[in-house]
Scaffold this active site. Structure first.
Site: not given
Ligand code: DX5
Ligand code: ZN
Length: 233
Positions: A12, A37, A39, A41, A70, A72, A141, A176
């Site tokens: 990540s 990966h 992330d 957010m 990913h 979020m 998660m 994750d």
């Protein structure tokens, strides 16, 4: 992307140097990462902010493996096309991010990308029971999303349930949060095949000194492989 249940390590970049993403991505791939990966957010679904589609498009230029995005964020549907255009290979949305995960997965597949669904620690495996045929990846998660470097929450019972639910379907189980050489065997034994790791991959290294990235990736992979092989034996 040929489907395989072999263990894959997905660093990540949340734990990378934010001023040097291009070289960080090149370094972890040169050191053995299977996927990268990313992330995303939004400061709303999770209490932290990271990158939008233009940043992800810039990362794409450096990713030679698989870019695993990913999300979020809530809402998620209005942004799916933008992240697809940014070059994601896999787009994962949270089941908790809205009332229409079925529609969201259909929308991701409609862009031609692989569709992932993520489950927070408090969400049961059954939440994805009716979308398994719309899903290429289930992200379990093992921390509450929002930050790297948190302590692993044991979700092995959920992983086992999901592995049984999936059966012969070509659906990855990704883990994750809090993946280390200590926790990787637990999740691999339970049936996971993709291990996201931020702090455990990037610790001790840098773009100027990337060898620790490789040592960390190999150590996590070896610990997971031993456990996965024991499960299959
Ligand atoms: C958490 C993110 C993770 C995070 C993992 O919200 O989804 O991908 O970067 O970091 P570590 O491996 O440090 O727990
Ligand atoms: Zn993540």
């Amino acid at each position: 992307m040929v489907f395989s249940r072999a263990i894959k390590i997905a660093p990540s970049i949340l734990s990378a140097d934010f001023a040097d993403f291009g070289r960080e991505i090149q370094a972890v791939e040169a050191e053995g990462a299977d996927w990268v990966h990313v992330d995303v957010m939004d400061g709303h679904f999770v209490p932290n902010l990271t990158f939008g589609p233009p940043a992800v498009a810039a990362f794409r230029k450096h990713v030679k493996t698989v870019m695993d995005v990913h999300l979020m964020i809530a809402p998620v549907d209005p942004y799916i096309e933008a992240f697809a255009e940014a070059g994601a290979d896999i787009i994962t949305a949270h089941v908790e991010a809205g009332p229409h995960i079925h529609r969201t997965l259909q929308a991701i597949r409609a862009t031609g990308k692989k569709a992932g669904v993520a489950l927070n620690p408090g969400t049961p495996a059954e939440a994805v029971a009716h979308v398994l045929d719309l899903t290429d990846l289930i992200c379990v998660m093992t921390v509450n999303p929002g930050f790297g470097g948190q302590k692993f929450i044991d979700m092995t019972a959920k992983i086992r349930t999901l592995r049984a639910m999936i059966g012969d379907r070509p659906v990855h189980i990704e883990i994750d949060g809090g993946v280390t050489t200590e926790t990787a065997p637990l999740v691999a034994r339970a049936g996971a095949d993709v291990l996201v790791a931020g702090s455990a991959v990037f610790k001790g290294g840098s773009v100027a000194n990337p060898a620790p990235y490789g040592a960390n990736i190999r150590a996590i992979r070896q610990a997971a492989d031993l456990a996965a092989n024991a499960r299959l034996a």
